[in-house]
Design an enzyme around this catalytic site. Structure first.
Site, PDB file in Angstrom:
ATOM      1  N   ALA A 295      30.758  30.911  41.106  1.00  0.00           N
ATOM      2  CA  ALA A 295      30.287  31.344  39.255  1.00  0.00           C
ATOM      3  C   ALA A 295      29.030  32.014  39.591  1.00  0.00           C
ATOM      4  CB  ALA A 295      30.061  29.916  38.642  1.00  0.00           C
ATOM      5  N   CYS A 296      29.394  32.994  38.242  1.00  0.00           N
ATOM      6  CA  CYS A 296      28.368  33.691  38.273  1.00  0.00           C
ATOM      7  C   CYS A 296      27.085  34.213  38.932  1.00  0.00           C
ATOM      8  CB  CYS A 296      27.229  33.152  37.159  1.00  0.00           C
ATOM      9  SG  CYS A 296      26.441  34.295  35.323  1.00  0.00           S
ATOM     10  N   SER A 297      26.217  34.662  39.256  1.00  0.00           N
ATOM     11  CA  SER A 297      24.955  34.975  40.335  1.00  0.00           C
ATOM     12  C   SER A 297      26.192  34.107  41.951  1.00  0.00           C
ATOM     13  CB  SER A 297      23.793  34.944  40.780  1.00  0.00           C
ATOM     14  OG  SER A 297      23.999  34.093  40.061  1.00  0.00           O
ATOM     15  N   GLY A 299      29.008  33.607  42.723  1.00  0.00           N
ATOM     16  CA  GLY A 299      30.536  35.067  42.926  1.00  0.00           C
ATOM     17  C   GLY A 299      29.657  35.511  43.842  1.00  0.00           C
TER      18      GLY A 299
END
Length: 559
Positions: A295-297, A299
């Protein structure tokens, strides 16, 4: 305050929770420079300024004569009190403010400034006008009524809250009652245990709740700039519990909160730690490979991990899921307004000198990016109305900040500058060049249509970088709601389209709309890629990696 307004106070900020972009930072010098530019432009274009001043004067005349048609946006709940529309003095006060704000923005929009400077000018004017909104003063009718109703107690309570925030919250209005929650007591309560720990991460295995489980496990990788328990908040919002009920063997990484002693930790440090976590998960479950979610960073980190595996020829990940993750960092959002060479280099210098980038500093950047949602809402609630800050688990998590080591922060900034994941070999991790087109596993990508932090079009462009089969899903929500989207929400919607044209708008036009949460859609996608069923393990861990501390572990408590 009405129940609807109280809900807005809780839920609006969840659209603006922290993501990768505040690692860029904004210098006060940049804001002052932009403000000076706007003032200088007013003198350079005297006729242009005079025309707008005259237009404002005409509108002011209409306001005073009661002929103005100006009214706030229907979604702007700051002015919901009937006094703003029914009381002649309050109505004129509000309309004067609206006319002034509109004229300032019109002046900037039609000035001869460059396109980027116009955008920066709008940002500066927005900071000024939102701060000076009539609702932020004691003239606010709701505040005056509250003072009279409480015999002045609300005013004393507000002053008390302000004093506490000055001492304990850097002078910013508190978004949440931090005393209402405790990790391990009423947050992050899903049963599990730490089965592996090194200096970078703890690996938590969760206790199966079904008799049968799928053979291939899922490893969840959270952002480095947030604590992992966004995936395990309250039981009804817990993605971990949803996965366990779906018979998925679930492991979640809990990153260590670094100090300046870990200033040299970079992306390769985190990739090596994740490789070890994958090895441990495979050893415990007996599976030859894993599915991963980032998720987010997180990812961007898992994408780099998969690029590294592809470079060394290892097939350790069967399928991946990316949530609100931007890999193509050519962003078109207000968070990139001040991201010029000087600002980025200054941000790297600051974190290198300090050894870390403080999460509280990132939170302040976000707050001033969206001041009405993240500052002035709470100014009114906490100080003018004398209310306690709201009790809301998502806001507690968002305020439970972490740090980034200087080296990783610097690499994130360089990735923002050079956009290396869009070009084969432009990024090197653990001694190997990364080419995402060589990552051929199936992957599932989720973006939020109302995400201000990782715009869905950027997530879509990022999804097209891989070489495998993509399932792109567009959720009708913001940044954090796109992750915390349990089934049963009557307002939840999402869109799918098996085709992946180059233009994200073309994808959207031909997409199919669905009701309810994307979790259910993803559940089918994930479980078909999770292998055969087998009997659930009787205990967590194994002889080599025995279960240790109970979840949520120890790293999550580090400050």
């Amino acid at each position: 305050m009405s129940e609807k307004q109280n809900d807005d106070l809780k839920y609006k900020p969840t659209k603006s929770t922290m993501g990768i972009n505040p690692v860029i930072g904004i210098r006060g010098r940049d804001l002052l420079t932009s403000a000076r530019l706007v003032l200088t432009q007013a003198m350079r274009q005297p006729l242009h300024s005079a025309r707008h001043a005259a237009h404002f004067g005409l509108e002011l005349k209409n306001v005073l004569l009661g002929q103005s048609k100006l009214q706030p946006d229907e979604n702007d709940r700051r002015f919901n009190d009937p006094a703003w529309s029914q009381n002649p003095l309050y109505r004129r006060y509000l309309q004067t403010y609206l006319a002034w704000r509109q004229e300032l923005h019109d002046w900037v929009e039609h000035s001869s400034l460059s396109e980027q400077d116009v955008s920066r000018g709008h940002f500066i004017i927005n900071l000024l006008t939102e701060a000076m909104a009539p609702s932020n003063s004691l003239a606010n009718p709701a505040a005056l009524k509250r003072i009279f109703d409480t015999g002045g107690k609300s005013l004393l309570d507000g002053l008390s809250h302000m004093a506490k925030d000055l001492l304990n919250n850097g002078g910013m209005p508190s978004q949440v009652d931090m005393k209402a929650f405790e990790v391990g007591r009423n947050l992050a309560t899903t049963e599990g245990a730490v089965v592996f720990r090194n200096e970078v991460l703890e690996l938590i295995q969760y206790t199966p709740v079904t008799e049968q489980v799928y053979k291939r496990p899922l490893l969840v990788v959270p952002p480095q700039i947030n604590k992992y328990y966004v995936f395990d908040l309250s039981p009804e919002k817990s993605l971990a519990r949803f996965l366990l009920r779906s018979q998925v063997q679930t492991f979640i990484v809990s990153w260590r909160n670094p100090t300046k002693a870990q200033r040299e930790w970079g992306l390769s440090t985190y990739i090596e730690a994740l490789k070890k976590a994958v090895e441990v998960v495979c050893a415990i479950t007996g599976s030859a490979d894993v599915n991963v979610l980032g998720a987010c960073s997180g990812g961007a980190t898992t994408a780099s991990l998969l690029g590294h595996y592809a470079a060394i020829g290892e097939q350790k990940v069967h399928a991946q899921t990316l949530l609100v993750s931007v890999l193509d960092t050519q962003l078109d959002s207000q968070y990139a307004l001040f991201a010029d060479e000087q600002t980025l280099e200054a941000a790297k210098r600051r974190s290198y000198q300090a050894g870390v980038l403080e999460g509280s500093d990132m939170a302040k950047v976000f707050a001033w990016m969206r001041p009405n949602d993240l500052i002035w809402n709470y100014w009114v609630n906490n100080y003018l109305l004398g209310n306690e800050p709201p009790v809301f688990d998502i806001l507690y998590w968002n305020n439970d900040t972490t740090r980034l080591p200087a080296a990783l922060h610097g690499e994130f900034i360089e990735m923002f500058q050079t956009n290396p994941l869009t070009r084969a070999g432009a990024l090197e991790v653990c001694g190997t060049p990364i080419d995402l087109s060589q990552v051929t596993c199936d992957y599932y990508v989720v973006a939020g249509s109302n995400d201000h932090i990782t715009p869905w079009t950027s997530c879509y462009k990022s999804a097209r970088l891989f070489g495998g089969q993509c399932e792109f899903v567009l959720s009708s929500s913001g940044h954090i709601q796109s992750i915390l989207n349990p089934p049963g929400n009557p307002k939840a919607r999402y869109m799918t389209n098996p085709e992946m044209p180059a233009d994200p708008k073309a994808w959207q036009e031909d997409a199919t709309k669905h009701a309810d949460s994307w979790w259910l859609h993803w559940q089918k996608w994930l479980t078909t890629r999770s292998g055969e069923s087998k009997k659930a393990p009787a205990k967590l861990g194994n002889k080599r990696y025995p279960a240790a501390e109970a979840a949520p572990g120890t790293y999550v408590h580090e400050r």
